[in-house]
Scaffold this motif. Sequence first.
Motif, PDB file in Angstrom:
ATOM      1  N   ARG A 336       0.834  -1.201   0.000  1.00 14.64           N
ATOM      2  CA  ARG A 336       0.000   0.000   0.000  1.00 14.64           C
ATOM      3  C   ARG A 336       0.872   1.256   0.000  1.00 14.64           C
ATOM      4  N   LYS A 337       1.914   1.199   0.820  1.00 15.96           N
ATOM      5  CA  LYS A 337       2.775   2.374   0.886  1.00 15.96           C
ATOM      6  C   LYS A 337       3.493   2.580  -0.437  1.00 15.96           C
ATOM      7  N   GLY A 340       1.647   4.418  -2.801  1.00 13.82           N
ATOM      8  CA  GLY A 340       1.428   5.838  -2.542  1.00 13.82           C
ATOM      9  C   GLY A 340       0.496   6.117  -1.381  1.00 13.82           C
ATOM     10  N   ALA A 341       0.251   5.097  -0.545  1.00 16.17           N
ATOM     11  CA  ALA A 341      -0.590   5.343   0.620  1.00 16.17           C
ATOM     12  C   ALA A 341       0.195   6.154   1.632  1.00 16.17           C
ATOM     13  N   SER A 342      -0.431   7.185   2.162  1.00 17.54           N
ATOM     14  CA  SER A 342       0.252   7.986   3.172  1.00 17.54           C
ATOM     15  C   SER A 342       0.102   7.273   4.510  1.00 17.54           C
TER      16      SER A 342
END
Lengths: 429, 227
Positions: A336-337, A340-342
């Motif tokens: 997820r990161k 581009g997950a913050s």
Amino acid sequence: MMEIFRNMWRKKFRSFLTIFGIAIGIFAFTVMGSMALRFNKMIQGGKRFITGQITLMPKGSTGYTGGAATLPLNTLNEIAKVDGVEAVSGIVELSLEEPDPDNPIGSGVSFGVPPTIEGTDFNTKYRNRNWEELAMKEGRMVGPGDADTNVTIGYTIALDKKLHAGDTMKIRGRDFTVVGVLDKTMTGPDTYVFMSINIARQMLIESVPFLKSLQEQATEAAKISDQALAKLPEETRKQLQQAKLFNPEDINSMAGISWKDGVDPDALSNTIKEKFKNEVMVLSPKMMGDTIDKASAIFNAVILGSALLALIVGGFSIVNTMLMSISERTKEIGVRKALGASPSSIARDFTVEAGVIGLIGGIIGIGFGLLMIVLLNRALAGKGAEIFIIDTTFLLSVIGFSFVLGVIAGVLPAWRAARLQVVQALREL
Amino acid sequence: MPKTIIRAENIHKTYHMSKTNEVHALQGINLEVMEGDFSAIIGPSGCGKSTLMQILGLLDRPDSGRLYINDVDTSTMKERQAVKFRANTIGFIFQGFNLLPALTALENVMLAGRYGGLNRVEKKKRARRLLEMMGLAERLHHTPNELSGGQQQRVAIARALINSPSLILADEPTGELDSETSLEIIELLKELNEKNNQTFVLVTHNLEVANSCKKIIHLKDGKNTSA
């Protein structure tokens, strides 16, 4: 949202256990809380009553245990003369049923005030400031001009004995006519039978052998004329003269004092206490209010504390589940990161997931809690002894609370998830 | 004159495994990737390929050196900016596919769209179109364990493309596929490269795959030997 359920479904057994843990906590919370609500309602009713008057107890009695101590008429009359006192009225209280010799402490522990006869003076000017009038379900309240055989009964008594206005009721061997049934108050009056103080006194005297013998002696003594008395030996004469002094009106289990408008009841209580400290115990409205508040606070603390304990355990099971879930899904978090997950969106996802677990557990727990409350209330309703109050606001706040609990339990694991380093997370497995 | 997508200058990266054990993964990498390039990074195990990939993808930061992507100096970016930049500019394809098991193919692709800031309608539309393009129109609502390896990698490719990144990084994209499927996937990537002029950087062990790339970057002991 679906994702959360699918993730839970993938670990069915673990999700079940976690939700079950929360559900038990919320179940306990619902049941205990509804009971506390009921109890508080009762206590608050008592408080309302007792803070609406100054209460006098006979010296030597301790509230319900009472005993043979009584308030003599003379003392009450003297107190009535104190500046600021509007009226004083004696009250005779005794249990509705004569105690069963084979089972002196009663058939079982009941919740709340046991069925009680309240003998009141129909002609007094005394009034309870907070409770001048009780709402009626049927008929009317007994009062001035009523025959001694008329009674008004509380809601629970009426329900338990299936009585209505106009019915005849047998109390301790005597027949009474029910002239009214009170509306539900959730407190004392529900289990009261209001009647004239005269007849209540008579029943009290009959039930206490000591008083009974005093009365018999008085009756016997009254038959002897003064002339005949004068001829008797000194010792016998004195005994008989004393016996003659017995006056049933000296028998009062307690008394209520109402104060004149504009008088400070607590100051008045103090004045009476100072003047009559050898004869009576004075319960000032403020003191009694505080005592009751303290008692109910302790009760609430015990009940809610135990339920909270169950909840905290449930909360930890969420923490545990979420931590496990996160360590299993470390790689997923890495992906997820990488996509581009913050950190905040990762934290939010996991927190919401924990909240949803809490919410589901809460809804299930409330469901079972309500079921139990409704069934128990129904079983007890026949006796008018419901021990739970179903309060929508309370239930809704419990549901809200279960979600919040989940969220709180999820914060730490979610924060850990959010802080995972992508590179390390991706390297997992 | 094609645009420069990546410009790396003297990149160093050391891992401190323990107090006494340091691994110098990258020791002065210099490279340039132009728009429309299809490059392969190759080299023996432990040469720093993966580290380089992570640094190019902003998943990790170099200890020293400068890295420009789309002419933006990423070495000075704050973490939050880097996250956003990564979501919008770089697409990832992993060796192990790395699809989220709880999500369907469509949802997996849409997830990346969410992080890229696409609205609901748009991300669904794009995800659907990309999966159809990948020949997975019939598999939109299947979860990864219901898909074959090749299909999973196609979903992963669709996921990498949803935010229209200018750079797509693929770490051993064929590492877990049989040779036939591997070829298919590489052909697919090349097609995307040619059709959309999208820039690809691949890490691979597979020489066959590497040789089909336009450009090969050899890594050895944390340095690139030719560019």
